[in-house]
Design a protein around this motif. Structure first.
Motif, PDB file in Angstrom:
ATOM      1  N   SER A 197     -21.509  -1.126  -9.444  1.00  9.68           N
ATOM      2  CA  SER A 197     -20.327  -1.556  -8.674  1.00  9.68           C
ATOM      3  C   SER A 197     -19.689  -0.378  -7.654  1.00  9.68           C
ATOM      4  O   SER A 197     -18.499  -0.264  -7.312  1.00  9.68           O
ATOM      5  N   LYS A 198     -20.619   0.846  -7.666  1.00  3.42           N
ATOM      6  CA  LYS A 198     -19.979   1.933  -6.975  1.00  3.42           C
ATOM      7  C   LYS A 198     -19.331   1.666  -5.406  1.00  3.42           C
ATOM      8  O   LYS A 198     -18.520   1.991  -5.060  1.00  3.42           O
ATOM      9  N   THR A 199     -20.424   1.009  -4.768  1.00  2.00           N
ATOM     10  CA  THR A 199     -19.969   0.770  -3.423  1.00  2.00           C
ATOM     11  C   THR A 199     -18.749  -0.298  -3.296  1.00  2.00           C
ATOM     12  O   THR A 199     -17.801  -0.159  -2.270  1.00  2.00           O
ATOM     13  N   SER A 200     -18.652  -1.150  -4.424  1.00  2.00           N
ATOM     14  CA  SER A 200     -17.499  -2.098  -4.150  1.00  2.00           C
ATOM     15  C   SER A 200     -16.357  -1.396  -4.614  1.00  2.00           C
ATOM     16  O   SER A 200     -15.327  -1.591  -4.144  1.00  2.00           O
ATOM     17  N   MET A 201     -16.586  -0.344  -5.637  1.00  3.44           N
ATOM     18  CA  MET A 201     -15.051   0.475  -6.024  1.00  3.44           C
ATOM     19  C   MET A 201     -14.727   1.323  -4.794  1.00  3.44           C
ATOM     20  O   MET A 201     -13.498   1.544  -4.502  1.00  3.44           O
ATOM     21  N   ALA A 202     -15.764   1.834  -4.074  1.00  3.37           N
ATOM     22  CA  ALA A 202     -15.436   2.599  -3.066  1.00  3.37           C
ATOM     23  C   ALA A 202     -14.697   1.825  -1.838  1.00  3.37           C
ATOM     24  O   ALA A 202     -13.826   2.305  -1.111  1.00  3.37           O
ATOM     25  N   ALA A 203     -15.224   0.726  -1.540  1.00  2.56           N
ATOM     26  CA  ALA A 203     -14.619  -0.146  -0.492  1.00  2.56           C
ATOM     27  C   ALA A 203     -13.157  -0.418  -0.870  1.00  2.56           C
ATOM     28  O   ALA A 203     -12.306  -0.210  -0.036  1.00  2.56           O
ATOM     29  N   LEU A 204     -13.024  -0.894  -2.205  1.00  4.95           N
ATOM     30  CA  LEU A 204     -11.554  -1.210  -2.541  1.00  4.95           C
ATOM     31  C   LEU A 204     -10.912   0.042  -2.547  1.00  4.95           C
ATOM     32  O   LEU A 204      -9.618  -0.268  -2.303  1.00  4.95           O
ATOM     33  N   PHE A 205     -11.435   1.177  -2.728  1.00  6.80           N
ATOM     34  CA  PHE A 205     -10.415   2.162  -2.977  1.00  6.80           C
ATOM     35  C   PHE A 205      -9.961   2.531  -1.440  1.00  6.80           C
ATOM     36  O   PHE A 205      -8.702   2.827  -1.595  1.00  6.80           O
ATOM     37  N   VAL A 206     -10.849   2.501  -0.467  1.00  5.49           N
ATOM     38  CA  VAL A 206     -10.253   2.816   0.754  1.00  5.49           C
ATOM     39  C   VAL A 206      -9.114   1.998   1.200  1.00  5.49           C
ATOM     40  O   VAL A 206      -8.218   2.244   1.618  1.00  5.49           O
ATOM     41  N   ILE A 207      -9.251   0.812   0.868  1.00  4.32           N
ATOM     42  CA  ILE A 207      -8.404  -0.436   1.348  1.00  4.32           C
ATOM     43  C   ILE A 207      -7.055  -0.150   0.618  1.00  4.32           C
ATOM     44  O   ILE A 207      -5.969  -0.197   1.016  1.00  4.32           O
ATOM     45  N   GLN A 208      -7.357   0.020  -0.703  1.00  3.04           N
ATOM     46  CA  GLN A 208      -5.773   0.234  -1.455  1.00  3.04           C
ATOM     47  C   GLN A 208      -5.441   1.571  -1.380  1.00  3.04           C
ATOM     48  O   GLN A 208      -4.121   1.474  -1.292  1.00  3.04           O
ATOM     49  N   PHE A 209      -6.247   2.403  -1.059  1.00  5.02           N
ATOM     50  CA  PHE A 209      -5.303   3.638  -0.624  1.00  5.02           C
ATOM     51  C   PHE A 209      -4.526   3.672   0.617  1.00  5.02           C
ATOM     52  O   PHE A 209      -3.175   4.077   0.606  1.00  5.02           O
ATOM     53  N   ILE A 210      -5.181   3.069   1.572  1.00  7.09           N
ATOM     54  CA  ILE A 210      -4.260   2.843   2.922  1.00  7.09           C
ATOM     55  C   ILE A 210      -2.905   1.907   2.534  1.00  7.09           C
ATOM     56  O   ILE A 210      -1.992   2.128   3.055  1.00  7.09           O
ATOM     57  N   TYR A 211      -3.411   0.656   1.594  1.00  4.92           N
ATOM     58  CA  TYR A 211      -2.084   0.050   1.271  1.00  4.92           C
ATOM     59  C   TYR A 211      -0.890   0.745   0.504  1.00  4.92           C
ATOM     60  O   TYR A 211       0.122   0.425   0.728  1.00  4.92           O
ATOM     61  N   GLY A 212      -1.450   1.507  -0.386  1.00  3.61           N
ATOM     62  CA  GLY A 212      -0.166   2.331  -1.298  1.00  3.61           C
ATOM     63  C   GLY A 212       0.402   3.349  -0.371  1.00  3.61           C
ATOM     64  O   GLY A 212       1.529   3.675  -0.510  1.00  3.61           O
ATOM     65  N   TRP A 213      -0.393   3.790   0.581  1.00  2.20           N
ATOM     66  CA  TRP A 213       0.029   5.057   1.415  1.00  2.20           C
ATOM     67  C   TRP A 213       1.154   4.376   2.390  1.00  2.20           C
ATOM     68  O   TRP A 213       2.195   4.998   2.918  1.00  2.20           O
ATOM     69  N   ASN A 214       0.756   3.089   2.905  1.00  2.00           N
ATOM     70  CA  ASN A 214       1.714   2.514   3.839  1.00  2.00           C
ATOM     71  C   ASN A 214       2.911   1.708   3.202  1.00  2.00           C
ATOM     72  O   ASN A 214       3.560   0.838   4.079  1.00  2.00           O
ATOM     73  N   GLN A 215       3.127   1.675   2.019  1.00  2.28           N
ATOM     74  CA  GLN A 215       4.043   0.978   1.398  1.00  2.28           C
ATOM     75  C   GLN A 215       5.583   1.271   1.890  1.00  2.28           C
ATOM     76  O   GLN A 215       5.759   2.689   1.974  1.00  2.28           O
ATOM     77  N   TYR A 216       6.303   0.257   2.236  1.00  2.59           N
ATOM     78  CA  TYR A 216       7.636   0.553   2.699  1.00  2.59           C
ATOM     79  C   TYR A 216       8.729  -0.195   1.684  1.00  2.59           C
ATOM     80  O   TYR A 216       9.936   0.485   1.514  1.00  2.59           O
TER      81      TYR A 216
END
Length: 282
Positions: A197-216
């Protein structure tokens, strides 16, 4: 055989360069504005070459914020945003991968009922749940805390669904072989499922990192102390009124600093991110 058509190649490159320029020009203007004084920025037209206030403007926002808007140091805002952007994807991945593993590999009553209950939450946007969630966080005394910023955003039906779909592609023979070798469920999870699951976790991490960073919206509701502002909130707080009241050179400097961490994450994890999306190793 791929035909060599120089004219089409030239047109393709022109379109790509034009697209990049169209996207990058506003970022360039923001960077240029962050290197000038307010008087220079307010000129018409504004200069398109760097000024001599680069170090002064960035040092001011990093250590002291603005003088007319939020006085919180942007360095602290970056720390707050980083904590939020790291805890949310790590928490989402941890909870989602465990719940998806339980749904796929364990047989228990109402298993599919619980899965569909999780999946149905996708139909409820954050705005629908924002008031009751705020009430719970406020009653628990978690306003202006990192726990309040991150924990309510950790649960993810999307991540659970994606991990479930991936686990269903893992051959049953692997689970049977692990069972024959005497491996329990958690060892099978640790030694077989997680590496796959490493690649799935990496892709999800990138998407959710940006999601968390952009929270308003959520940080805007639960943070009232300047020391707990995130960078997105800090940028808004710096814009206090009309053009004359806002120190736009400091706002632009903060915006540039806010863009760097997510851009760095995407660049560093680009290879894993692409693999996770195209499923080359699954």
């Amino acid at each position: 055989m791929v035909e060599n058509r120089p004219f089409l190649t030239f047109i393709s490159h022109v379109v790509l360069i034009a697209g990049v320029a169209l996207i990058a020009f506003p970022v360039y203007v923001a960077f240029i504005a962050s290197t000038h004084t307010l008087e220079t920025v307010m000129q018409t037209p504004m200069p398109l070459l760097p000024g001599d206030q680069f170090f002064e403007n960035y040092a001011q926002v990093l250590t002291g914020g603005s003088t007319r808007g939020s006085k919180a140091a942007v360095a602290q805002m970056l720390i707050n945003s980083s904590i939020m952007a790291l805890v949310i994807p790590v928490g989402k991945i941890a909870i989602s991968i465990i719940s998806a593993f339980a749904i796929v590999y364990f047989r228990f009553r109402l298993r599919m009922f619980f899965f569909w209950m999780i999946f149905i939450t996708l139909m409820l946007p954050v705005e629908v749940r924002i008031i009751p969630t705020f009430k719970v966080v406020a009653d628990l005394g978690l306003l202006n805390t990192y726990t309040g910023l991150t924990v309510p955003l950790i649960a993810s039906a999307t991540a659970t669904f994606l991990f479930r779909q991936f686990f269903m592609t893992i051959p049953d023979e692997l689970a049977e072989a692990a069972r024959v070798d005497g491996a329990g469920p958690m060892r099978f999870f640790r030694d077989v499922v997680l590496p796959l699951s490493k690649t799935s976790m990496a892709a999800l991490f990138v998407i959710q990192f940006i999601y968390g960073w952009n929270q308003y919206l959520w940080p805007l509701l639960i943070t009232s102390e300047e020391s707990m502002y995130t960078t997105v909130i800090g940028i808004k707080r710096m814009m206090v009124g009309g053009d004359a009241a806002t120190e736009w050179q400091l706002v632009m400097a903060t915006a540039i600093l806010a863009m760097l961490p997510p851009a760095l994450v995407v660049v560093l994890m680009q290879k894993w991110f692409v693999k996770g999306l195209v499923e080359t190793e699954k």
